[in-house]
Design an enzyme around this catalytic site. Structure first.
Site, PDB file in Angstrom:
ATOM      1  N   CYS A  97     -11.261  -5.495  35.317  1.00 16.83           N
ATOM      2  CA  CYS A  97     -11.689  -6.871  35.607  1.00 16.83           C
ATOM      3  C   CYS A  97     -12.832  -7.285  34.702  1.00 16.83           C
ATOM      4  CB  CYS A  97     -12.165  -7.011  37.047  1.00 16.83           C
ATOM      5  SG  CYS A  97     -11.032  -6.347  38.242  1.00 16.83           S
ATOM      6  N   CYS A 148      -1.943 -12.602  36.476  1.00 19.59           N
ATOM      7  CA  CYS A 148      -2.587 -11.292  36.568  1.00 19.59           C
ATOM      8  C   CYS A 148      -3.690 -11.295  37.624  1.00 19.59           C
ATOM      9  CB  CYS A 148      -3.228 -10.897  35.246  1.00 19.59           C
ATOM     10  SG  CYS A 148      -2.149 -11.106  33.851  1.00 19.59           S
TER      11      CYS A 148
END
Lengths: 405, 230
Positions: B142, B68
């Site tokens: 994030c 990812c």
């Protein structure tokens, strides 16, 4: 702080010869080329002289040159233009496009797909070169157009355009047809390669000023006589109705100057950059562990080096280098507007965890050996800093260092 | 005489054009906020090379995957008497905002003699983003990982100290205390196609009995939508 620019594939500075060629047309010779009086005639003459110059370099007819507002527009005009012009001649019109095209091509065919066109994607091998056997199997009597880029903007790989053209020609002869037409996006190639359409065997070719030290937002579509396209933009009928809108006179003059110089200097500049590029690759591999090169090393633009650096993320890498005055580029997802990693690196079969650590270095006119030494030194430092921050350590096979095959 | 004059104008012309160019370099616009820049370039409290063997900790958490593009690891040292975080280290693989958000989170939990575990586990992505002076929408997911890695470390501490009743496996965090609706329930609703608060409420009734959790629910919907590209 001194800047070190290593992103010539993104864009190039406009060279001074180009600027001086353009200058008169902003203020002194500002006329509209469509006007009958002197000011208009001067502007018109400037455009036509630029067209002739480009035609001479490409060894084509002047009427085969269409000025556009950039590479993306040229590609759109080639793809949409031919698709829309010829679609009624086919029951299920099809377009073949390589998986590593610039978004200018890929996004356009996506839109054409919604309009009912069938889109076939041509895969590339691990080294980035298109699969010619697959191409042969994809071409059929419904194929209007094949679009394959001359040189790739990310990994710099040069596609075998004349070979592809031969496959297409064989199909045409066998089936007694003018289809499929063949378009190549030569935006990255124009600074370094032979771009004469007849040598390449293409019917359409896109060029861009902003990649060859010319002005940004200037471009050309070469369209072979006899091939027809529907315009994208309608209006006053400029460029023989293919591209309406008052011509960007200064831009056109600048483009012609830039292309002339780029093609004149291509051999010498290619040789110089190739040496520097090879020096860069050699020393990056030598000095930084867990790094490999993407894309074929032989069939490659002389100014392109593309690395995968394990255990670091591309956007962080770019922003750290930026602090040292270095401008470079990455295919990492975190860098993109869509958060999806580079389609080119996916197409060559790189797993996602490797794509995140990609770094593209492209050299150009102002690059010196000293600059490259500086880059290597700072890259080594920055990679070490980011690896210290990184909780992961991916497996690395030393044999993969130059993953050309 | 004439020559000097010419030379002078040439020089001033050059100066003028230099000034014009300066207008555009002066601000040195950066991609993210000034705080993100500071934490990215000078990260605080990260685990240095060779420090791993020496650093004392009693909680360790990790989240994400290299596929990812984001991985975060958190080491915490908890004072068993006060259950405050006395020290912490982290490592992050990810973009500038991922690095900065983990760094700023480590500062948040170590301030004023260390944050209590119960309080630290409540830190939300929005708290981190606020501390960072904002992040672009697309970068939102994030920084969410930082708080998750921290919660993972807190669970690890409770496991190590035998306080099993205090462990809250990620995703089982109760959002709506009246209806006992968890993070997982919200995630499932979003994956099943609910895109707005109303649509999630249709499926889960979240927030109907406990309206105070609605801002958190909205935050989670946004997170899962971005995570799964919906």
């Amino acid at each position: 702080m001194k800047r070190y620019y290593f992103d010539y594939a993104a864009t190039t500075p406009t060279r001074k010869e180009v600027i001086s060629a353009m200058k008169p047309f902003w203020q002194k010779q500002f006329g509209n080329p469509s006007s009958l009086y002197l000011e208009g005639r001067i502007a018109k003459q400037a455009i036509e002289s630029a067209r002739n110059k480009i035609a001479e370099i490409l060894q084509v007819q002047s009427k085969e040159i269409i000025f556009t507002n950039g590479g993306t527009e040229s590609v759109n005009l080639a793809l949409q233009g031919t698709a829309h012009y010829y679609q009624k001649e086919f029951s299920q019109p099809k377009i073949i496009i390589s998986a590593i095209e610039h978004p200018a091509g890929l996004e356009t065919v996506k839109a054409l797909k919604e309009q009912g066109f069938e889109i076939a994607y041509l895969s590339v091998q691990k080294n980035g070169l298109v699969d010619l056997d697959q191409l042969k199997s994809l071409i059929d009597d419904q194929t209007i157009l094949i679009s394959i880029m001359y040189a790739n903007n990310e990994i710099g790989v040069i596609e075998p355009i004349p070979k592809i053209a031969q496959i297409i020609k064989n199909f045409r002869t066998e089936h007694k047809t003018i289809f499929p037409l063949f378009h190549t996006d030569a935006c990255q190639a124009a600074g370094y390669l032979d771009i004469r359409p007849q040598k390449l065997g293409v019917d359409l070719m896109s060029l861009n000023g902003g990649k060859i030290y010319g002005p940004k937002a200037t471009g050309v579509l070469y369209k072979k006589e006899g091939v027809e396209i529907k315009p994208l933009i309608y209006g006053g009928g400029q460029e023989k109705n293919y591209r309406s809108g008052t011509e960007n006179v200064a831009g056109i003059v600048g483009f012609a100057t830039a292309l002339t110089l780029a093609q004149k200097e291509k051999k010498q500049e290619s040789q110089r950059l190739k040496l520097l590029r090879n020096y860069l690759i050699k020393n990056v591999l030598k000095n930084i562990p867990k790094v490999f090169v993407n894309g074929d090393l032989k069939n490659r633009l002389p100014n392109n080096a593309h690395f995968t650096i394990l255990d670091v993320e591309g956007e962080a890498l770019i922003l750290k280098l930026d602090e040292y005055g270095i401008a470079a580029s990455t295919g990492s997802a975190c860098h993109s507007k869509s958060l999806s990693p580079s389609h080119v690196l996916q197409a060559i079969g790189l797993p996602a965890e490797f794509i995140h650590g990609s770094l593209r270095i492209t050299l150009g006119k102002d690059t010196t050996k000293k600059d490259i030494d500086y880059l290597i030194q700072k890259l080594k430092k920055v990679v070490l800093e980011l690896r210290e921050l990184s909780p992961i350590s991916l497996k690395f096979n030393e044999k993969n260092k130059e993953s050309t095959n | 005489m004439k020559k000097t004059k010419k030379a002078l104008t040439k020089k001033s012309k050059k100066q003028k054009s230099k000034k014009e160019a300066d207008i555009w370099t002066k601000g040195n616009p950066w991609v993210y906020s000034q705080t993100v820049k500071e934490h990215f370039l000078q990260p605080k409290n990260f685990m240095k090379f060779g420090e791993e063997e020496k650093f004392q900790y009693n909680g360790l958490g990790m989240i994400g995957s290299p596929v990812c593009g984001d991985v975060m690891k958190f080491w915490i040292l908890v004072d068993p008497k006060t259950e405050k975080i006395k020290d912490a280290r982290w490592r992050t693989f990810g973009c500038a905002s991922a690095i900065a958000s983990t760094s700023v989170l480590s500062e948040m939990i170590l301030r004023h003699g260390g944050m209590k575990l119960e309080q630290a586990r409540k830190i939300t992505p929005n708290d981190i983003i606020k501390e960072l002076g904002g992040l672009p929408d697309i970068k939102y997911h994030c920084s969410v990982l930082g708080d998750k890695a921290l919660r993972d470390a807190i669970n690890d501490y409770y496991r190590r100290t035998g306080q099993y009743d205090k462990i809250e496996p990620e995703g089982s965090r109760v959002i709506d205390k009246i209806l006992k609706i968890t993070e997982k329930d919200i995630e499932k609703a979003v994956l099943d196609g609910a895109k707005t608060l109303e649509e999630v409420q249709e499926k889960t009734k979240v927030g109907l009995g406990d309206p105070s959790c609605i801002p958190l629910v909205e935050e989670l919907i946004r997170f899962y939508k971005e995570k799964y590209n919906l």
